[in-house]
Design an enzyme around this catalytic site. Structure first.
Site, PDB file in Angstrom:
ATOM      1  N   SER A 104       1.351  -7.947   1.845  1.00  0.00           N
ATOM      2  CA  SER A 104       0.392  -6.926   2.259  1.00  0.00           C
ATOM      3  C   SER A 104      -0.592  -6.652   1.117  1.00  0.00           C
ATOM      4  CB  SER A 104       1.137  -5.665   2.712  1.00  0.00           C
ATOM      5  OG  SER A 104       0.281  -4.853   3.483  1.00  0.00           O
ATOM      6  N   GLN A 105      -0.711  -5.411   0.632  1.00  0.00           N
ATOM      7  CA  GLN A 105      -1.610  -5.154  -0.502  1.00  0.00           C
ATOM      8  C   GLN A 105      -1.208  -6.017  -1.696  1.00  0.00           C
ATOM      9  OE1 GLN A 105      -3.089  -1.062  -2.210  1.00  0.00           O
ATOM     10  NE2 GLN A 105      -1.194  -1.580  -3.234  1.00  0.00           N
TER      11      GLN A 105
ATOM     12  N   ASP B 148       0.970  -8.755  14.189  1.00  0.00           N
ATOM     13  CA  ASP B 148       0.664  -7.858  13.079  1.00  0.00           C
ATOM     14  C   ASP B 148      -0.656  -7.142  13.368  1.00  0.00           C
ATOM     15  OD1 ASP B 148       0.161  -6.621  10.673  1.00  0.00           O
ATOM     16  OD2 ASP B 148       0.543  -8.391   9.455  1.00  0.00           O
TER      17      ASP B 148
ATOM     18  N   TYR C  36       0.805  -1.219   0.000  1.00  0.00           N
ATOM     19  CA  TYR C  36       0.000   0.000   0.000  1.00  0.00           C
ATOM     20  C   TYR C  36       0.840   1.271   0.000  1.00  0.00           C
ATOM     21  CZ  TYR C  36      -4.067   2.874   1.040  1.00  0.00           C
ATOM     22  OH  TYR C  36      -5.080   3.783   0.979  1.00  0.00           O
TER      23      TYR C  36
ATOM     24  N   HIS D   7       3.851  -6.445  11.205  1.00  0.00           N
ATOM     25  CA  HIS D   7       3.487  -6.495   9.793  1.00  0.00           C
ATOM     26  C   HIS D   7       4.693  -6.728   8.885  1.00  0.00           C
ATOM     27  CE1 HIS D   7       0.851  -6.129   6.460  1.00  0.00           C
ATOM     28  NE2 HIS D   7       1.361  -5.023   6.022  1.00  0.00           N
TER      29      HIS D   7
END
Lengths: 323, 323, 323, 323, 323, 323
Positions: F186-187, F272, F92, F301
């Protein structure tokens, strides 16, 4: 020392280093001319709010590129005859809000047109107006949307909407078109300054702790959002420093102020880290019309709050007269 | 999980462990009787605000111990005949504010009496009313002022003021004394619940995200001010844990709610860490009158904001009728 | 640069802009005369602490308006003959504390009277003394309690207590009344400076990183509490800026220092953001008696800590002599 | 709910999952035997402090590997005959401090030996003792110094110093070797528990909010330093999770408590996020000797503070008797 | 104003006040001579990484006192003939990292020796090298380890390792010993400057936002770690201010820069609060060799990031030539 | 307890409450069909990077609505014959980054296509691809852009780009189209899961700590951005809660996972708070293909970082084979 920004003495003599770029006036003349090709097309529909002293209307008109922009119109119930009008612009992240909010100006007897804010309207008050344009890579927010070129920068569209909101207000039967003022705080104040520089038919201008003013200094002295969005952008887009500064020249309140002629009321707050007082004075000192400024020595970005509005009420009554 | 407090399902069945202490009713009966010895002595003086649709009056009346308490009265300009009335209490740290603020209720056609808050009125809105009482050692704020004894606790004085504000409203010619509601959010909601438990002549009660409710749970689950003032106090005043809890029993919304009879509207917000929803439901489930509650799943202590007020406007219109 | 405040070179030449208001000396003369109408009425009761080398007494005396003020008296067990005495004042939020705390001065052979702090005594150490006075709307804490008028300001009461504590100490058989020093850090140092300016019979004064000193500069350069309480107040009470500054003139260490004659030891810390070193030097440079100052280049508001106390021990031994 | 840790009811039944590893007793027997090869070699030199009721000595003795460890010895001035003794250990980051600090135990008539903390002594109080050992890659602090192997772990050296401090105290003429207690808070309490598990000749043990206790739970529920140093280490040293947990088994208060026999006083605080109360109860429930615990419902890691010390004073008086 | 540090104009004329202490050159000559008594003893063992274009070796050599220091060597797979080499040092808290990281320099055709960091290697990248030395009381981290004496200071050992890493690189068959550069950012840049001042046989030096440079200014203007570790130390070790400053003179990049001769590339960032730009210019202006500096106006301590590396790649290609 | 989320035991049995909405498959079939009307139109131009072991190409192809999307293609220099390929998506706020970054996959012998991220590319790595669509009022960021309708939601466009990036990769001569994997964290992991659910021709899928997974739980348990953008939106857009949840059903990794068939490697981290492990397991448990997951007990994370990549390298080598 530890003060947020310059002292009052220093503010009195400070002058911004910002300059108007070549083509500034042409850029805006063309931008507004393009918008003017679209009919303003104001549509009103009354809203049932439960209020008894104020009538409220959902307004739509055509802004930048003829795109639809929303607003609220509030007028004293049973008002007759043309009223002096206050066109209000909203702070960063907010929209025109809820119909039950912001009753001051109509309660004071003005026709009150509160313009929505394209693509914002989610941070603290509601909005419904879209920002229709491609979004180049940007930092979250609108401060860097399209920032590499004046033609694509977000505030080109918003300032055009703001100018068109004055057209919308003047087109209303309930409004006396010779007595229209623009009012706003923070981003709303930035809008008000821009409109003040782009129109010569305003009766008064009120800009509380205005944003979008004196970018060269703001980017040096501020660590706060939303100015910091631009810094965040440059942290990553290192090769684009010059392009960004060139774009900002076309949108700086300092340059609009130098072209303004209507009487104006400003405010600034010495502990404001969002819109540092020096950046406000950057525009104030260049302002071309009659002008006055209220300085709040112990306030931050809230500025004078209701005291600013109280003074603006007196100021506008003096300039626009009674209903 | 990471949710701030109980889930909606858990809230439906949660019950507070708070109980009414021996002598609760006598304590309040004596407190109010003592105040009633002082004539209410309402004094009004009209204020020039610049508003055209609302008339505004500076109000003074006699509250706890006959001490002077201030308020604003706002009524629709040119209103005739007795109006339904809204008595409003203010959130923690604030006072009655500026005469130009809070125009909603009068714009909606109600007589609107906004009570000042003794000794607060500095945190976010202005006040002028003093808290006249000796201050034992305390944590900054009012939450622990006089907390070692119910007789000296700050909220004994404030709740008495709040009850007396209803008397003041009912004494006004412009008010229909059979149609008086009490309204407030946070501390103001706590006041509204206290008044609801102490009076049987209210037409309606509105308590948004009420504070001062379900202390036993609040002190276990909250890390936020102003509840945390009490924790800060006990951190140092370690030997006084029992005395503090005993005092709080006399001031807990849970105990007032159980004695209330007027129809009530509550709101709660699932992410509210200042007044956690479980503490609101602690009072809601005990509430003795007809009741409804709005639950905001994604909001914090701002609760429903203007949406809460919009619903309250419909709720009060239904209970109090039109002007 | 990024330094907290002025450099050592700048501190050497800095002078406060604070001035004594008209009527300063009369105000204090009348205040102390009023207090002197009440007998000091010192009461001692020995406390069982479990300590073997120190005897401890709960002390009560009459301070401002004859109100009861508490203190601890600690003396070396089995001490005979009059002792030199240290009257100590406490920092912001604290009280006289627990009987087992602060054993240094009695262990060093002094009679040690530690005065309680009216209405505080909850933030980090215990207190039992009430502040008896009406509380106008104020920011949490005591910095703005009654601040609109010198006659109602909190520190009028506290400084009077502090002066009276010296009377209380001098009245004790165990104390040699010609050898009494006042000592304190932060708020305690502010008290010590006030007493130094109000009495001519002190043997020595010790003020570590004193608070309540040079308000004009403090309010410009500090963002930290408790000075910030005043800023918070002015953020809301915008019309009261002048009244607040006028009140503060009557309570500024700068003005007390100019009237002081006893030999004094100060300390200041260059990274102190609570009591910035420039505000300390504001009083130091005006101090009327013999004076010395310890500057801690890398410390914050903790100043020299135990090193400050070690130096004070030597300083007081030199000025007050042995037991 | 939002409480920091388990409720009092849950604490009563909670049991740690920690277990003693194979070879635990042998590891410590060998470690102490190795240290015992070095003569304790206690050296005292009196320090001029300016105190009159307490005599103070700089102490040096031989700890782990015969390395020099410092301490302060404070005794009532003019004390004769063997005194009961308190050996005190210090919290994380601190050292033995300044000679003028910590006067309580000597003022109460005990011989007070305050051990320095190898390689720490810089965070909040001074130390002078070095930690002589190679430092493998580690997170700042001492929690992960040598953590991959029990033989190299920092606390092997520190706990050995702590055991040897008891030997040092018992060797003094001024001390009655049958009446020696160990006392400490936080890391100092962890040291006290370790010594309690490694020696059978103690008269009493006091552990306030002890650290280094119940690592399996601490690493699951704590986000605070210094436990978090271990988490920070594992964030990077991902392959070493098992090795780290194995090392910690040799240093867990839970395992020392199970081996202890002397009467003990613990304290725990329900809002302590540094040493969560469940981790304290992890050791308390396993403690092998007579035991009691004070639970502070509203305190964080400060625990009972001076109230803990007051109770410890009574507890030790009861166990060790008068001077 | 609010800028982090000096403006670009001020940076151009700023000069550090740091001076070289007596015996600086002798201290380092003796330190390196002592290390040189130990054979460099480079050992390589190839590592299976799964990469196809790069060959990777675990390297061990003898650094300070002959202690073992680790490194990675990465070379283009199938490279023949001696290559230009880049010796890289790592930022604070990190180690040589994982074999799969930092592929840039080998992908660009250089032999890339990445030195491990003794006793760090846990904060953000892995390390395996121990720091073998007694640790006097210190603040967590390495900035104050042994700081009371140049002979015991941590960076004496680390800078010696860094010099020896160049020896290690030059000893490799795959390296052209006339074409060795040192490279690093932050602490790695500080190492690079130290090596630049201690060796005359380097082909080039690259120091991005270097740390350990201009301590007198850094300690005045920085509030950020790791410089702040030294301030934290002095907060407690108040009597040691002079000793600490004397030690730092032996390790200041300003003094190494004045002795350097190889061509150098620096970078600085105007919003860097960790290594403020003035401290970087402190060394840059003294640098004795050919030099250039990239200034990033909107960046913090990340500096130019990959843009710095891109420029360094061109700079080194120009100085060291192709493989 | 204080753990961020569920324990490992609870994660093993947790199941998401998310469901696929009516019309899910049709929605995506139509969306991809519309995109497929535009030729993929891949354009490559080689970039001069200074690297010797890797050849780099600027790539452009047509994504959603045929809009131009950028990417980097990196291949081992001098590679011949079709290579297995890794299509990577970015986290992101980031874009495809700088040509000199992310050398791992090409160094390992894969053709590496790193897709740019429309309208992001400013938060931490550079991007050049625009998001061409009207922006309704939204919270800063892209999480709420167009969120009131699946047809206008930002991720409709981005997931379509991601599917098309696989088409682009397969169209290249240098790529063996039967051996294409999608990879991201992640994204980027959310993108990989979406593509895994929308295509049946993938050789492998790697999703590290995937975002955009199990929205119902994420919005209940997360307080961190970017999920919190949605909460911020609902705080203001109170009436739109249902519409928002309906839109999110069309974009939830849980629903894509249920349709996936390729072998997959996941990772999750127990601490996370950005992508809580329960939300990752929400998708993992539904995943339709062969699957494995790495759980990091002490990481946030950042997850496994380079250790995740090392495992992915082995996983992909096993699934895609050698070059």
């Amino acid at each position: 020392d530890l003060l947020t920004d310059l002292s009052e003495d220093q503010l009195a003599t400070y002058r911004s280093t910002q300059t108007a770029p070549d083509g500034f006036d042409e850029f805006w003349a063309e931008t507004l001319a393009e918008a003017a090709k679209h009919d303003i097309d104001v549509r009103l529909s009354e809203v049932e709010t439960g209020l008894e002293t104020i009538s409220t209307y959902d307004v739509r008109f055509r802004g930048f590129s003829g795109q639809e922009v929303a607003a609220w119109l509030r007028v004293p119930a049973h008002a007759t005859g043309p009223l002096p009008a206050v066109v209000q612009y909203v702070g960063y992240g907010g929209g025109r809000g809820h119909a039950l909010e912001n009753l001051l100006w109509a309660s004071a007897g003005f026709a009150h047109l509160q313009m929505d804010t394209r693509g914002q309207g989610s941070g603290w008050s509601l909005g419904v107006t879209a920002d229709e344009a491609p979004a180049q890579p940007q930092v979250p927010g609108v401060m860097t949307r399209g920032i590499l070129d004046p033609a694509t920068y977000y505030y080109r569209r918003m300032f055009t909407d703001a100018v068109r909101a004055v057209d919308a207000a003047r087109s209303l039967d309930t409004v006396d078109s010779s007595r229209v003022a623009v009012v706003g705080g923070s981003q709303g104040g930035g809008n008000a300054l821009a409109v003040a520089g782009l129109r010569s038919d305003l009766a008064a201008v009120v800009a509380f702790v205005p944003f979008l003013s004196d970018f060269p200094r703001a980017l040096r002295v501020t660590e706060s959002y939303p100015y910091k969005e631009i810094i965040d952008y440059l942290v990553v887009h290192r090769p684009d420093v010059e392009a960004v500064h060139r774009t900002l020249q076309f949108f700086d309140g300092v340059n609009f102020a130098a072209r303004a002629t209507a009487p104006a009321l400003f405010s600034a707050a010495l502990r404001d880290t969002v819109c540092p007082p020096s950046t406000v004075f950057g525009s104030f000192h260049e302002y071309g019309g009659e002008k006055e400024i209220e300085v709040w020595p112990y306030n931050g970005h809230e500025g004078g709050g209701i005291f600013d509005e109280e003074r603006a009420l007196r100021f506008l009554r003096g300039r626009l007269g009674d209903a």
